[in-house]
Scaffold this motif. Structure first.
Motif, PDB file in Angstrom:
ATOM      1  N   MET A   1      62.012 -73.469  31.237  1.00 25.40           N
ATOM      2  CA  MET A   1      60.513 -74.058  31.402  1.00 25.40           C
ATOM      3  C   MET A   1      59.592 -72.873  31.164  1.00 25.40           C
ATOM      4  O   MET A   1      59.783 -71.945  31.714  1.00 25.40           O
ATOM      5  N   VAL A   2      58.672 -73.228  30.589  1.00 21.06           N
ATOM      6  CA  VAL A   2      57.561 -72.043  30.050  1.00 21.06           C
ATOM      7  C   VAL A   2      56.073 -72.544  31.062  1.00 21.06           C
ATOM      8  O   VAL A   2      55.696 -73.686  31.097  1.00 21.06           O
ATOM      9  N   ILE A   3      55.521 -71.556  32.041  1.00 24.93           N
ATOM     10  CA  ILE A   3      54.554 -71.856  32.757  1.00 24.93           C
ATOM     11  C   ILE A   3      53.612 -71.185  32.084  1.00 24.93           C
ATOM     12  O   ILE A   3      53.537 -69.796  31.889  1.00 24.93           O
ATOM     13  N   GLU A   4      52.353 -71.951  31.725  1.00 26.65           N
ATOM     14  CA  GLU A   4      51.364 -70.995  31.381  1.00 26.65           C
ATOM     15  C   GLU A   4      50.221 -71.423  32.377  1.00 26.65           C
ATOM     16  O   GLU A   4      49.408 -72.549  32.566  1.00 26.65           O
ATOM     17  N   GLU A  34      68.575 -78.988  39.277  1.00 22.53           N
ATOM     18  CA  GLU A  34      68.362 -77.556  38.810  1.00 22.53           C
ATOM     19  C   GLU A  34      67.543 -76.964  39.843  1.00 22.53           C
ATOM     20  O   GLU A  34      66.599 -77.228  40.586  1.00 22.53           O
ATOM     21  N   ASN A  35      67.848 -75.432  39.721  1.00 24.46           N
ATOM     22  CA  ASN A  35      67.112 -74.629  40.722  1.00 24.46           C
ATOM     23  C   ASN A  35      65.835 -74.147  39.936  1.00 24.46           C
ATOM     24  O   ASN A  35      66.049 -73.830  38.885  1.00 24.46           O
ATOM     25  N   LEU A  36      64.835 -74.054  40.902  1.00 23.02           N
ATOM     26  CA  LEU A  36      63.634 -73.326  39.970  1.00 23.02           C
ATOM     27  C   LEU A  36      63.815 -71.851  40.393  1.00 23.02           C
ATOM     28  O   LEU A  36      64.629 -71.233  41.486  1.00 23.02           O
ATOM     29  N   PRO A  37      63.128 -70.995  39.719  1.00 22.76           N
ATOM     30  CA  PRO A  37      63.098 -69.721  40.033  1.00 22.76           C
ATOM     31  C   PRO A  37      62.690 -69.300  41.329  1.00 22.76           C
ATOM     32  O   PRO A  37      61.924 -70.094  42.001  1.00 22.76           O
ATOM     33  N   VAL A  39      60.811 -67.575  44.147  1.00 19.37           N
ATOM     34  CA  VAL A  39      59.352 -67.371  44.707  1.00 19.37           C
ATOM     35  C   VAL A  39      58.905 -66.231  44.103  1.00 19.37           C
ATOM     36  O   VAL A  39      57.958 -65.969  43.390  1.00 19.37           O
ATOM     37  N   ARG A  40      59.597 -65.056  44.509  1.00 25.24           N
ATOM     38  CA  ARG A  40      59.229 -63.817  44.070  1.00 25.24           C
ATOM     39  C   ARG A  40      59.648 -63.634  42.501  1.00 25.24           C
ATOM     40  O   ARG A  40      58.592 -63.075  41.858  1.00 25.24           O
ATOM     41  N   ASP A  41      60.497 -64.139  42.126  1.00 23.17           N
ATOM     42  CA  ASP A  41      60.658 -64.002  40.570  1.00 23.17           C
ATOM     43  C   ASP A  41      59.565 -65.012  39.771  1.00 23.17           C
ATOM     44  O   ASP A  41      59.252 -64.443  38.861  1.00 23.17           O
ATOM     45  N   LEU A  42      59.298 -66.185  40.077  1.00 25.42           N
ATOM     46  CA  LEU A  42      58.440 -66.818  39.494  1.00 25.42           C
ATOM     47  C   LEU A  42      56.972 -66.061  39.604  1.00 25.42           C
ATOM     48  O   LEU A  42      56.471 -66.031  38.477  1.00 25.42           O
ATOM     49  N   ALA A  43      56.677 -65.577  40.682  1.00 22.58           N
ATOM     50  CA  ALA A  43      55.285 -64.753  40.909  1.00 22.58           C
ATOM     51  C   ALA A  43      55.319 -63.551  40.001  1.00 22.58           C
ATOM     52  O   ALA A  43      54.212 -63.559  39.293  1.00 22.58           O
ATOM     53  N   SER A  44      56.414 -62.821  39.792  1.00 27.31           N
ATOM     54  CA  SER A  44      56.424 -61.829  39.072  1.00 27.31           C
ATOM     55  C   SER A  44      56.265 -61.995  37.683  1.00 27.31           C
ATOM     56  O   SER A  44      55.580 -61.420  36.872  1.00 27.31           O
ATOM     57  N   THR A  45      56.853 -63.133  37.036  1.00 28.74           N
ATOM     58  CA  THR A  45      57.010 -63.600  35.711  1.00 28.74           C
ATOM     59  C   THR A  45      55.496 -63.977  35.294  1.00 28.74           C
ATOM     60  O   THR A  45      55.065 -63.604  34.256  1.00 28.74           O
ATOM     61  N   ILE A  46      55.001 -64.884  35.893  1.00 28.57           N
ATOM     62  CA  ILE A  46      53.790 -65.302  35.924  1.00 28.57           C
ATOM     63  C   ILE A  46      52.473 -64.460  36.048  1.00 28.57           C
ATOM     64  O   ILE A  46      51.613 -64.342  35.255  1.00 28.57           O
ATOM     65  N   GLY A  47      52.691 -63.525  37.304  1.00 33.63           N
ATOM     66  CA  GLY A  47      51.865 -62.454  37.270  1.00 33.63           C
ATOM     67  C   GLY A  47      50.749 -62.891  38.484  1.00 33.63           C
ATOM     68  O   GLY A  47      49.483 -62.724  38.287  1.00 33.63           O
ATOM     69  N   ILE A  48      51.223 -63.773  39.410  1.00 31.88           N
ATOM     70  CA  ILE A  48      50.497 -64.151  40.433  1.00 31.88           C
ATOM     71  C   ILE A  48      50.834 -63.992  41.782  1.00 31.88           C
ATOM     72  O   ILE A  48      52.349 -63.439  42.110  1.00 31.88           O
TER      73      ILE A  48
END
Length: 126
Positions: A1-4, A34-37, A39-48
């Motif tokens: 999954m790609v989040i933009e 399925e597990n989503l990333p 909170v910490r990992d997704l925030a870091s990946t997206i930069g939010i």
């Protein structure tokens, strides 16, 4: 999954994230169970901010798209009561259709748009 995320958009970041996760579910990019990333990992990946991701995940849980589990994290679990889903859809569609009518969009064009969207996504749910 790609989040933009569009940082220049007027739409709140947590809503952009929520919407993209819902689209990823309907496109079968992420599947039931399925597990989503985290909170910490997704925030870091997206930069939010982590709180922004947490707000999106909480909203998705409230709307019936996720289950939040302390051990497993955010798990895709689409379990929306159909009546509630139809009521929510009616609220959303009412505004969208009012805007279309004000701009003189033809009823037939609206039906073709809806059919096209269903045709694009429905096969992914089978």
């Amino acid at each position: 999954m790609v989040i933009e995320i569009d940082f220049n958009s007027d739409e709140a970041l947590y809503l952009q994230l929520r919407n993209q996760i819902i689209l990823a579910i309907v496109k079968s990019e992420i599947k039931e169970g399925e597990n989503l990333p985290s909170v910490r990992d997704l925030a870091s990946t997206i930069g939010i901010n982590m709180h922004t991701v947490n707000k999106a995940y909480s909203l998705l849980r409230e709307e019936g798209y996720l289950q939040l589990d302390r051990r497993r994290g955010a798990v895709v679990s689409v379990d929306i009561d159909q009546v509630k889903a139809v009521m929510e859809l009616a609220d959303t569609l009412e505004l969208i259709l009012a805007q279309a009518i004000c701009k003189r969009v033809d009823r037939g064009d609206v039906h073709r748009l809806v059919d096209g969207i269903y045709d694009r996504y429905e096969p992914n749910l089978r």
